[in-house]
Motif scaffolding. Structure first.
Motif, mmCIF file in Angstrom:
data_model
loop_
_atom_site.group_PDB
_atom_site.id
_atom_site.type_symbol
_atom_site.label_atom_id
_atom_site.label_comp_id
_atom_site.label_asym_id
_atom_site.label_seq_id
_atom_site.Cartn_x
_atom_site.Cartn_y
_atom_site.Cartn_z
ATOM 1 N N GLU A 137 0.845 -1.195 0.000
ATOM 2 C CA GLU A 137 0.000 0.000 0.000
ATOM 3 C C GLU A 137 0.879 1.243 0.000
ATOM 4 N N VAL A 138 0.474 2.233 -0.803
ATOM 5 C CA VAL A 138 1.165 3.526 -0.815
ATOM 6 C C VAL A 138 0.202 4.570 -0.268
ATOM 7 N N VAL A 139 0.638 5.283 0.757
ATOM 8 C CA VAL A 139 -0.205 6.275 1.422
ATOM 9 C C VAL A 139 0.437 7.652 1.284
ATOM 10 N N VAL A 140 -0.309 8.611 0.767
ATOM 11 C CA VAL A 140 0.149 9.997 0.672
ATOM 12 C C VAL A 140 -0.555 10.784 1.776
ATOM 13 N N GLN A 141 0.204 11.307 2.705
ATOM 14 C CA GLN A 141 -0.407 11.904 3.893
ATOM 15 C C GLN A 141 -1.295 13.107 3.575
ATOM 16 N N SER A 142 -0.917 13.917 2.602
ATOM 17 C CA SER A 142 -1.725 15.110 2.323
ATOM 18 C C SER A 142 -3.102 14.758 1.768
ATOM 19 N N ASP A 143 -3.295 13.510 1.325
ATOM 20 C CA ASP A 143 -4.610 13.062 0.864
ATOM 21 C C ASP A 143 -5.506 12.657 2.033
ATOM 22 N N ARG A 144 -4.939 12.662 3.247
ATOM 23 C CA ARG A 144 -5.657 12.155 4.422
ATOM 24 C C ARG A 144 -5.939 13.263 5.442
ATOM 25 N N MET A 145 -5.978 14.502 4.978
ATOM 26 C CA MET A 145 -6.082 15.626 5.908
ATOM 27 C C MET A 145 -7.356 15.580 6.753
ATOM 28 N N GLN A 146 -8.471 15.202 6.159
ATOM 29 C CA GLN A 146 -9.718 15.160 6.936
ATOM 30 C C GLN A 146 -9.619 14.149 8.069
#
Length: 283
Positions: A54-63
């Motif tokens: 899995e690749v997770v981009v933190q700025s996509d998880r702001m909410q």
């Protein structure tokens, strides 16, 4: 250095049938190279034989971070501090609470919303309630989030409040049910900070292993210092064979197995290592 730690994580997950999560930390809007969004997953996939789960981009998880921030503020585990950095340092040195620490959850939630609308950088930060008497000053009510107005390479100007590393990483670990963490020993204090967040959120503390640092001599391995040189034309790009980065090493003919073999050979050790430029580029 990053290949060494990633290689160890990959080998551990393969041996124990675990799940390898690649996390791209991009919550500092002023320090992001858009090239990294493609380059980091490509490098990781190459090194790990396509076995990044899995690749997770933190700025996509702001909410998600905002939801957990509101949860901590609502339960009285965190507060919005409007003291200046110098003022808070003074309270910390005296092992005393700052005036903001005693605010009600309701007032803190009001201040939280003002961080998104009214406060400017430096006006307010979100702090976790820990122990202002702690023998280690770094543990005393450390910050979790702050206001940042720079345009973000991926999110633009959509967000003004950005989580700091110890908060975003802790929330990710809780949300993704992370059980094991393997990282550099320079994160030892961060691991202790994150334990506070795990406990407030009722999450089991992941088992953490630390490894020593690889100190390279005779060559620059900082991406932030190399990027301006690439932009100025000193280097042709990140794959310039004069550079010590994975893209360049792949172009030189290095194979992923070599890095994995090195990681396994060195293993999990707290000892620091020093590598010269000559040793690094030795065939």
């Amino acid at each position: 250095g990053h290949a060494y730690v990633l290689g160890l994580n990959h080998l551990y997950t393969q041996r124990h049938k675990g799940k390898l999560i690649l996390r791209i930390a991009d919550t500092n809007p002023g320090n992001i190279d858009p090239f990294s969004y493609d380059a980091i997953p490509a490098d990781a996939s190459w090194l790990c034989g396509g076995k990044v789960d899995e690749v997770v981009v933190q700025s996509d998880r702001m909410q998600l971070y905002y939801d957990y921030a509101i949860r901590l503020l609502g339960q009285g585990a965190a507060y919005i501090c409007t003291c200046s950095q110098e003022e808070f340092k003074g309270y910390s040195t005296q092992k005393a609470d700052c005036p903001c620490r005693g605010l009600s959850p309701e007032e803190n939630l009001k201040r939280w919303h003002k961080m998104h609308t009214d406060y400017h950088p430096g006006d307010a930060v979100m702090r976790l309630k820990t122990d202002m008497q702690h023998k280690n000053p770094a543990m005393r009510d450390f910050p979790l989030a702050r206001v940042h107005e720079d345009e973000h390479a991926r999110q633009g100007t959509k967000h003004r409040v950005w989580p700091l590393m110890n908060f975003s990483v802790s929330v990710d670990d809780v949300d993704m049910r992370v059980t094991h963490v393997l990282r550099g020993k320079d994160h030892a204090d961060n691991a202790k900070r994150q334990e506070y967040v795990y406990k407030y959120l009722g999450h089991p503390i992941p088992q953490t292993l630390f490894v020593g640092r690889i100190n390279f001599t005779g060559m620059e391995v900082s991406c932030s210092k190399t990027r301006p040189l690439i932009e100025a034309g000193t280097y042709t790009g990140w794959d310039d064979i004069r550079l010590p980065f994975l893209l360049a090493l792949r172009r030189r003919g290095f194979q992923p197995g070599a890095f994995l073999h090195y990681a396994e050979e060195v293993g999990v050790t707290l000892n620091d290592k020093t590598v010269s430029k000559e040793e690094f580029f030795a065939a």
